[in-house]
Structure formats: structure tokens, C-alpha cells
Design an enzyme around this catalytic site. Structure first.
Site, PDB file in Angstrom:
ATOM      1  N   GLY A  19       6.762   5.794 -10.719  1.00  0.00           N
ATOM      2  CA  GLY A  19       6.884   6.688  -9.284  1.00  0.00           C
ATOM      3  C   GLY A  19       7.331   4.829  -9.015  1.00  0.00           C
ATOM      4  O   GLY A  19       7.520   4.495  -9.263  1.00  0.00           O
ATOM      5  N   SER A  47       8.415  12.496 -17.496  1.00  0.00           N
ATOM      6  CA  SER A  47       8.844  11.085 -17.700  1.00  0.00           C
ATOM      7  C   SER A  47       8.390  10.848 -19.173  1.00  0.00           C
ATOM      8  O   SER A  47       8.235   9.301 -19.597  1.00  0.00           O
ATOM      9  CB  SER A  47       8.091  10.718 -16.224  1.00  0.00           C
ATOM     10  OG  SER A  47       8.307  10.430 -15.274  1.00  0.00           O
ATOM     11  N   ARG A 109     -11.227   6.238  -0.374  1.00  0.00           N
ATOM     12  CA  ARG A 109     -11.062   5.354   0.328  1.00  0.00           C
ATOM     13  C   ARG A 109     -12.002   6.057   1.256  1.00  0.00           C
ATOM     14  O   ARG A 109     -13.036   4.556   1.916  1.00  0.00           O
ATOM     15  CB  ARG A 109      -9.866   5.596   0.541  1.00  0.00           C
ATOM     16  CG  ARG A 109      -8.845   5.237   0.424  1.00  0.00           C
ATOM     17  CD  ARG A 109      -7.461   5.113   1.485  1.00  0.00           C
ATOM     18  NE  ARG A 109      -6.327   4.597   0.229  1.00  0.00           N
ATOM     19  CZ  ARG A 109      -4.883   4.946   0.962  1.00  0.00           C
ATOM     20  NH1 ARG A 109      -4.475   5.987   1.305  1.00  0.00           N
ATOM     21  NH2 ARG A 109      -4.130   4.318   0.056  1.00  0.00           N
ATOM     22  N   CYS A 139      -0.236   1.864   2.622  1.00  0.00           N
ATOM     23  CA  CYS A 139       0.101   0.414   3.287  1.00  0.00           C
ATOM     24  C   CYS A 139       0.547   0.542   4.817  1.00  0.00           C
ATOM     25  O   CYS A 139       0.865  -0.875   4.852  1.00  0.00           O
ATOM     26  CB  CYS A 139       1.567   1.279   2.999  1.00  0.00           C
ATOM     27  SG  CYS A 139       2.683   2.502   3.715  1.00  0.00           S
ATOM     28  N   GLN A 166       6.913   2.822  10.010  1.00  0.00           N
ATOM     29  CA  GLN A 166       7.310   3.616   8.833  1.00  0.00           C
ATOM     30  C   GLN A 166       8.065   3.027   7.712  1.00  0.00           C
ATOM     31  O   GLN A 166       8.972   3.811   8.609  1.00  0.00           O
ATOM     32  CB  GLN A 166       5.840   4.385   8.603  1.00  0.00           C
ATOM     33  CG  GLN A 166       4.448   3.931   8.668  1.00  0.00           C
ATOM     34  CD  GLN A 166       3.322   4.853   8.857  1.00  0.00           C
ATOM     35  OE1 GLN A 166       2.408   5.363   9.341  1.00  0.00           O
ATOM     36  NE2 GLN A 166       3.610   5.706   7.759  1.00  0.00           N
ATOM     37  N   SER A 169      10.023   5.566   2.432  1.00  0.00           N
ATOM     38  CA  SER A 169      10.055   5.138   1.495  1.00  0.00           C
ATOM     39  C   SER A 169       8.336   5.343   1.262  1.00  0.00           C
ATOM     40  O   SER A 169       8.133   5.236   0.068  1.00  0.00           O
ATOM     41  CB  SER A 169      10.283   3.966   1.030  1.00  0.00           C
ATOM     42  OG  SER A 169       9.670   2.383   1.226  1.00  0.00           O
ATOM     43  N   HIS A 264       7.474  -1.310   6.053  1.00  0.00           N
ATOM     44  CA  HIS A 264       6.713  -1.484   7.707  1.00  0.00           C
ATOM     45  C   HIS A 264       6.569  -2.575   8.684  1.00  0.00           C
ATOM     46  O   HIS A 264       6.691  -3.396   7.620  1.00  0.00           O
ATOM     47  CB  HIS A 264       5.579  -0.651   7.591  1.00  0.00           C
ATOM     48  CG  HIS A 264       4.819   0.292   6.553  1.00  0.00           C
ATOM     49  ND1 HIS A 264       6.386   1.505   6.294  1.00  0.00           N
ATOM     50  CD2 HIS A 264       3.464   0.967   5.860  1.00  0.00           C
ATOM     51  CE1 HIS A 264       5.624   2.379   5.376  1.00  0.00           C
ATOM     52  NE2 HIS A 264       4.645   2.717   5.029  1.00  0.00           N
TER      53      HIS A 264
END
EC number: 1.2.1.11
Length: 358
Positions: A19, A47, A109, A139, A166, A169, A264
Site C-alpha cells: 500500500g 498482491s 486508538r 497523520c 490535508q 494521499s 499535510h
């Protein structure tokens, strides 16, 4: 059943190796100290069979199945660079084998038994992992947290207001492909001054975004939550509180998608318990790990995502004391969302864990 490792150095398995973030992890592994024995690459079935180079070794990508973790055991580390549902399914599997799971998704999280770790800020937290899992922040949080952590240690953070800008990606390859496709559609088009021209050129092709991103800004990221907040905005709020151990910190976040491929940017206003001297705050940030200060507006020097892309640190600039409150500081920060915001953080956590078994 816990398996024991037979090699002298710990093994590292990278799930999601093909990825957007996985590709950056493989680059980072080739650039940092070699603390790993076996390096195993795992991805979805489509993959499987690809051969990728890691530190000069040719590694065949394995399909994500139970067999892919054969031989992974005590002292080994498995990075999950996968959607939350994949991490939630497979992280407990590798923990049962005795390995430690490091997850960059949102799956764990908010779990109080899973530490949320940014090594520059709370590296010690990595050792307290009752579920055998360590989580990394998203991120946006990662881009600013090293700077905030250093300032908090000096002044005591009391209030935070953030607007994020942002990059595409952050939505993975689907995000970058959508932006590239939209830009190609509007390139060469005779656009007038009417805002509808971009929509007509792009059509309904919004991809993973809430509106066309080319030549546009989209003030939305995530799912709708109560009070008009988005899930991503609330997640950033919760993550800052967890990493800094400030459970009641007032945090206001506005997430905005911008037509940038990588990097970002965040506009930050931080209020502290003590009065802030901007010159001293600059010294604090210059000494902070994971932070580079680029701040000379008179010379045209300030952070931009183009500068930050492909680099490890968070770039901080536009540093200035608030005009209205001597306890507040305002600054701008940019960071590569794939590298700083995910791949590097996960790799650093994995290295901390490997060090425990050295």
C-alpha cells in the site's frame, strides 16, 4: 499458542506492504539501522507473489492468511498498515503467537488497554501494552504532536485550536489517483470565473472526497457526528488528549482537504498555562526531536508541503505570539503524511519494541 523465535534478531512482518504507507515503510527500513532478522511482507491476495526489495533482499509478498505468520512468535513485531477492519481481525491473531502488533489504523486508538504512541513524545508508553498491541496516531495528529509535546513540557498546554490542510494521499492511492485524474480533466480546459466550471469538468468524480478536490478546498474529512463535527475532527481531538495525557484539554479541529498530493499542513493556535515568549518557544522547538524550524518570512522561508514531502521531521514556521493573549502562540506546521504521519512512526515504535528483546 506462543511460538519462540529461533533467529538471534527479531523478525518484522509488514502487513499492507504494497500500500501507500507500506511502500514508504520499505524505503525507511532500507535507510535505518538494521535491527531485524527475517523481514516478511504481507498483503491482500491480489498482491501475493510480487517480489519487492528490502535492504537489498528480495522478498516475495505473501497473502494475508494464518500461514503468512508461520514462525512469527515471542519478541517479533508485526506492523499493520491496513484498514481498521483488517487490523481488528488480525492483530489479536499475531498477539496470540507472542508477537507485538503495531497498528497504524483507527482500530485500537481509543482502547484504554492499547497505548497510543509517538516516540518523540511518549516513548515510555510503548512498554505498557496489556493487549500486546501498540497504536499510532493518524497523520494529522502526528504532524503537530512533536511540536505540541515540546511546548507543553515547557509551558503547559491549556487550549488548542487547529485547522488542517490535508493532502490527497491521506486517502491512499485512491486519493492520489482521484486528484491526478481530476487535474487531468481540468488541464487545458478553458475555465472561466464561474465556480461551476470545475464541477462541470470533473463531473461527479469526487472519488474518496466529499467534493471535487482539483482547484478546490473541501472542509470535510470523515463521517458526520453530533453537533456537525466530523469523525476525523473528533478523532484528532481524542488522540491529542491521549498522547499528551490531557484528558480535559479543550481542542477544536477543522479538517480541510486540499489539492496537494503529499504533505499535510496545519495552522495551530495553542494557549498555555504560562505566558509565552516567542523567541524562547523557538528555542524549545529547535531542540525538540522530530521538529525542524524554518521561520524567516522576510526571506520567504516558511514550511510548505512541497518542502516537507519525502522528509522525516515536522517543519514548523510562522511562529508568532498571539496579538490578543500573551499566553498563546500561533504557528504553521507541515509534514509528509505518509512518512512522518504513519510509516516513520510505526517503524520507530517497532524499533523500540525490538530494543526490549536485544
Amino acid at each position: 499458542m506462543t511460538e519462540t523465535r529461533s533467529t538471534p534478531a527479531p523478525a518484522l512482518a509488514v502487513v499492507g506492504a504494497t500500500g501507500a504507507v507500506g511502500s514508504v515503510v520499505l524505503q525507511i527500513l532500507s535507510q535505518r539501522a538494521d535491527v531485524w532478522g527475517d523481514i516478511r511482507l504481507i498483503a491482500s491476495g491480489r498482491s501475493a507473489g510480487r517480489v519487492l526489495s528490502v535492504r537489498g533482499r528480495e522478498c516475495e509478498v505473501l497473502a494475508l492468511t494464518e500461514d503468512a505468520f508461520e514462525g512469527i512468535g515471542q519478541g517479533d513485531v508485526v506492523l499493520f498498515l491496513t484498514p481498521a477492519e483488517v487490523s481488528a481481525r488480525w492483530a489479536p491473531v499475531v498477539v496470540m503467537r507472542g508477537a507485538v502488533a503495531v497498528d497504524q489504523s483507527a482500530a485500537f486508538r481509543e482502547d484504554p488497554e492499547v497505548p497510543l504512541v509517538v516516540p518523540e513524545v511518549n516513548a515510555r508508553a510503548v512498554r505498557e501494552r496489556p493487549r500486546g498491541i501498540v497504536a499510532g496516531p493518524d497523520c494529522v495528529t502526528a504532524a503537530m504532536i512533536a511540536a505540541l509535546g515540546a511546548l507543553h513540557a515547557e509551558y503547559g498546554l491549556a487550549d488548542l485550536t487547529v485547522s488542517s490542510y490535508q493532502a490527497a494521499s491521506a486517502a491512499g492511492r485512491a486519493g492520489t489517483e482521484t486528484l491526478r485524474r481530476q487535474l487531468s480533466l481540468v488541464a487545458g480546459t478553458s475555465l472561466g470565473e464561474q465556480t461551476g466550471d470545475v464541477r462541470r469538468a470533473v463531473g461527479e468524480d469526487a472519488g474518496p472526497f466529499a467534493a471535487p478536490l482539483a482547484l478546490n478546498v473541501v472542509p470535510w474529512s470523515g463521517e458526520l457526528r453530533g453537533g456537525g463535527w466530523s469523525s476525523h475532527e473528533l478523532a484528532v481531538r481524542a488522540q491529542v488528549r491521549r498522547v499528551l495525557h490531557l484528558d480535559a484539554l479543550p481542542v477544536a479541529v477543522t479538517c480541510v482537504q486540499v489539492p496537494v498530493l503529499t504533505g499535510h499542513s496545519l495552522s495551530v493556535r495553542a494557549r498555555f498555562e504560562a505566558e509565552v515568549d516567542a523567541s524562547h518557544a523557538r528555542e524549545v522547538l529547535e531542540a525538540a526531536p522530530g521538529v525542524v524550524v524554518v521561520d524567516d518570512p522576510a526571506a520567504g522561508e516558511f514550511p510548505t508541503p512541497v518542502d516537507a514531502a519525502g522528509t522525516d521531521p515536522a517543519w514548523v514556521g510562522r511562529l508568532r505570539a498571539s496579538l490578543d493573549d500573551p499566553s498563546s502562540l500561533e504557528f504553521f506546521v507541515c509534514a509528509d503524511n505518509l512518512r512522518n504521519g504513519a510509516a516513520l512512526n510505526a517503524t520507530q515504535i517497532a524499533e523500540l519494541i525490538a530494543g526490549e528483546f536485544a
